[in-house]
Design a protein around this motif. Sequence first.
Motif, mmCIF file in Angstrom:
data_model
loop_
_atom_site.group_PDB
_atom_site.id
_atom_site.type_symbol
_atom_site.label_atom_id
_atom_site.label_comp_id
_atom_site.label_asym_id
_atom_site.label_seq_id
_atom_site.Cartn_x
_atom_site.Cartn_y
_atom_site.Cartn_z
ATOM 1 N N VAL A 13 -11.632 19.637 21.780
ATOM 2 C CA VAL A 13 -13.774 20.048 21.993
ATOM 3 C C VAL A 13 -14.771 18.670 21.186
ATOM 4 C CG1 VAL A 13 -13.254 21.142 19.407
ATOM 5 C CG2 VAL A 13 -14.991 21.906 21.072
ATOM 6 N N GLU A 14 -14.221 17.650 20.325
ATOM 7 C CA GLU A 14 -15.569 17.588 19.791
ATOM 8 C C GLU A 14 -15.633 16.046 21.167
ATOM 9 O OE1 GLU A 14 -11.473 15.760 17.945
ATOM 10 O OE2 GLU A 14 -12.662 17.233 18.220
ATOM 11 N N ARG A 15 -15.155 15.652 22.652
ATOM 12 C CA ARG A 15 -15.424 15.249 23.053
ATOM 13 C C ARG A 15 -15.654 15.981 24.430
ATOM 14 N NH1 ARG A 15 -11.123 10.924 25.177
ATOM 15 N NH2 ARG A 15 -13.001 11.141 26.766
ATOM 16 N N VAL A 16 -15.975 17.752 24.779
ATOM 17 C CA VAL A 16 -15.965 18.764 25.557
ATOM 18 C C VAL A 16 -17.933 19.046 24.985
ATOM 19 C CG1 VAL A 16 -16.177 21.253 27.052
ATOM 20 C CG2 VAL A 16 -14.070 19.041 26.142
ATOM 21 N N LEU A 17 -17.912 19.198 24.148
ATOM 22 C CA LEU A 17 -18.861 20.178 23.753
ATOM 23 C C LEU A 17 -20.190 19.166 23.466
ATOM 24 C CD1 LEU A 17 -19.562 22.382 21.893
ATOM 25 C CD2 LEU A 17 -19.429 21.557 19.879
ATOM 26 N N PRO A 18 -20.056 18.224 23.770
ATOM 27 C CA PRO A 18 -21.532 17.165 23.736
ATOM 28 C C PRO A 18 -22.377 17.365 24.675
ATOM 29 C CG PRO A 18 -20.272 15.618 22.845
ATOM 30 C CD PRO A 18 -19.152 16.965 22.743
ATOM 31 N N SER A 19 -21.525 17.533 25.802
ATOM 32 C CA SER A 19 -22.247 17.933 27.123
ATOM 33 C C SER A 19 -22.686 19.202 27.963
ATOM 34 C CB SER A 19 -21.062 17.539 28.761
ATOM 35 O OG SER A 19 -19.907 18.214 28.126
ATOM 36 N N GLY A 47 -18.517 13.369 16.994
ATOM 37 C CA GLY A 47 -18.502 13.356 19.122
ATOM 38 C C GLY A 47 -19.699 13.813 19.467
ATOM 39 N N LEU A 48 -21.366 14.368 18.307
ATOM 40 C CA LEU A 48 -22.226 14.602 18.703
ATOM 41 C C LEU A 48 -22.851 12.721 18.544
ATOM 42 C CD1 LEU A 48 -22.833 17.935 16.942
ATOM 43 C CD2 LEU A 48 -22.692 17.543 20.014
ATOM 44 N N TRP A 49 -22.404 12.621 17.759
ATOM 45 C CA TRP A 49 -23.319 11.299 16.832
ATOM 46 C C TRP A 49 -22.776 9.927 18.412
ATOM 47 C CZ3 TRP A 49 -27.391 10.393 14.659
ATOM 48 C CH2 TRP A 49 -27.372 10.999 13.176
ATOM 49 N N GLY A 50 -21.544 10.393 18.679
ATOM 50 C CA GLY A 50 -21.250 9.448 19.962
ATOM 51 C C GLY A 50 -21.580 9.725 21.306
ATOM 52 N N ARG A 103 -25.484 33.792 24.105
ATOM 53 C CA ARG A 103 -24.181 33.188 25.152
ATOM 54 C C ARG A 103 -23.426 32.599 24.175
ATOM 55 N NH1 ARG A 103 -24.466 28.843 30.062
ATOM 56 N NH2 ARG A 103 -23.008 28.508 30.749
ATOM 57 N N VAL A 104 -21.370 32.658 24.610
ATOM 58 C CA VAL A 104 -20.777 32.526 23.667
ATOM 59 C C VAL A 104 -19.798 31.361 24.562
ATOM 60 C CG1 VAL A 104 -18.428 33.075 21.986
ATOM 61 C CG2 VAL A 104 -21.009 34.545 22.990
ATOM 62 N N PHE A 105 -19.711 29.892 23.967
ATOM 63 C CA PHE A 105 -18.830 29.250 24.814
ATOM 64 C C PHE A 105 -17.387 29.277 23.392
ATOM 65 C CE2 PHE A 105 -23.245 27.450 25.692
ATOM 66 C CZ PHE A 105 -22.870 27.275 26.864
ATOM 67 N N TYR A 106 -16.479 29.531 23.878
ATOM 68 C CA TYR A 106 -15.539 30.190 23.423
ATOM 69 C C TYR A 106 -14.442 28.727 23.829
ATOM 70 C CZ TYR A 106 -11.067 32.732 21.565
ATOM 71 O OH TYR A 106 -10.670 33.450 21.273
ATOM 72 N N PHE A 107 -14.127 27.807 23.313
ATOM 73 C CA PHE A 107 -13.415 26.580 23.511
ATOM 74 C C PHE A 107 -11.623 27.278 22.228
ATOM 75 C CE2 PHE A 107 -17.228 24.813 23.194
ATOM 76 C CZ PHE A 107 -17.103 24.296 24.208
ATOM 77 N N PHE A 108 -10.561 26.758 23.640
ATOM 78 C CA PHE A 108 -9.214 26.712 22.902
ATOM 79 C C PHE A 108 -8.108 26.286 23.630
ATOM 80 C CE2 PHE A 108 -9.715 29.664 27.068
ATOM 81 C CZ PHE A 108 -8.717 29.753 28.073
ATOM 82 N N ASP A 109 -6.890 26.245 22.950
ATOM 83 C CA ASP A 109 -6.020 25.101 23.833
ATOM 84 C C ASP A 109 -4.803 26.133 23.595
ATOM 85 O OD1 ASP A 109 -5.449 25.255 20.470
ATOM 86 O OD2 ASP A 109 -6.159 23.693 20.569
ATOM 87 N N GLN A 110 -3.946 25.246 23.725
ATOM 88 C CA GLN A 110 -2.092 25.916 24.054
ATOM 89 C C GLN A 110 -2.153 26.077 22.570
ATOM 90 O OE1 GLN A 110 -1.068 25.472 26.809
ATOM 91 N NE2 GLN A 110 0.023 26.690 26.244
ATOM 92 N N GLU A 111 -2.069 26.565 21.362
ATOM 93 C CA GLU A 111 -1.722 26.960 20.306
ATOM 94 C C GLU A 111 -2.963 28.012 19.691
ATOM 95 O OE1 GLU A 111 -2.758 25.299 17.039
ATOM 96 O OE2 GLU A 111 -1.397 22.827 17.627
#
Length: 145
Positions: A13-19, A47-50, A103-111
């Motif tokens: 998520v820390e790599r996806v969220l900034p865009s 991630g937001l800083w970079g 609007r909601v951005f709901y991030f989830f992974d395999q877990e």
Amino acid sequence: MQVDFYQLSRDPVERVLPSIAQRLLDNGDRLLVVAADPERLDHISKGLWGAGDDSFLAHGGADCANADIQPILLGLDCTAANGARNIALADGLWRDKALEFDRVFYFFDQETIDGARQSWRSLAKREGVEPRFWKQEGRKWVQGP
């Protein structure tokens, strides 16, 4: 209201969220990012800083003195001290309080996929809620069925 489900299969998520945050800021919007784990919020902050080669995305924690002026606010709950109308649930956990946003951005992974499936089924039945599903294909996000 719109709920975008993002299945994280390649990048955290820390790599996806900034865009996504950058697009919101470009439109003059604000964002609240929520996770129950302070360590996850710390990773997102980094991630937001970079976010870019020569830039960063301004943000702050909900507990900071100037939380109300932050374009991106990182918090442990759904309280948008910055007046955000967009919320990112960054830890795979659904919170009904998110329905108070535009609007909601709901991030989830395999877990956390089982919880996301349950949330999808529940939200798909609600009037006035438009759930949309996004998945990673290579470096791109593609809207799923």
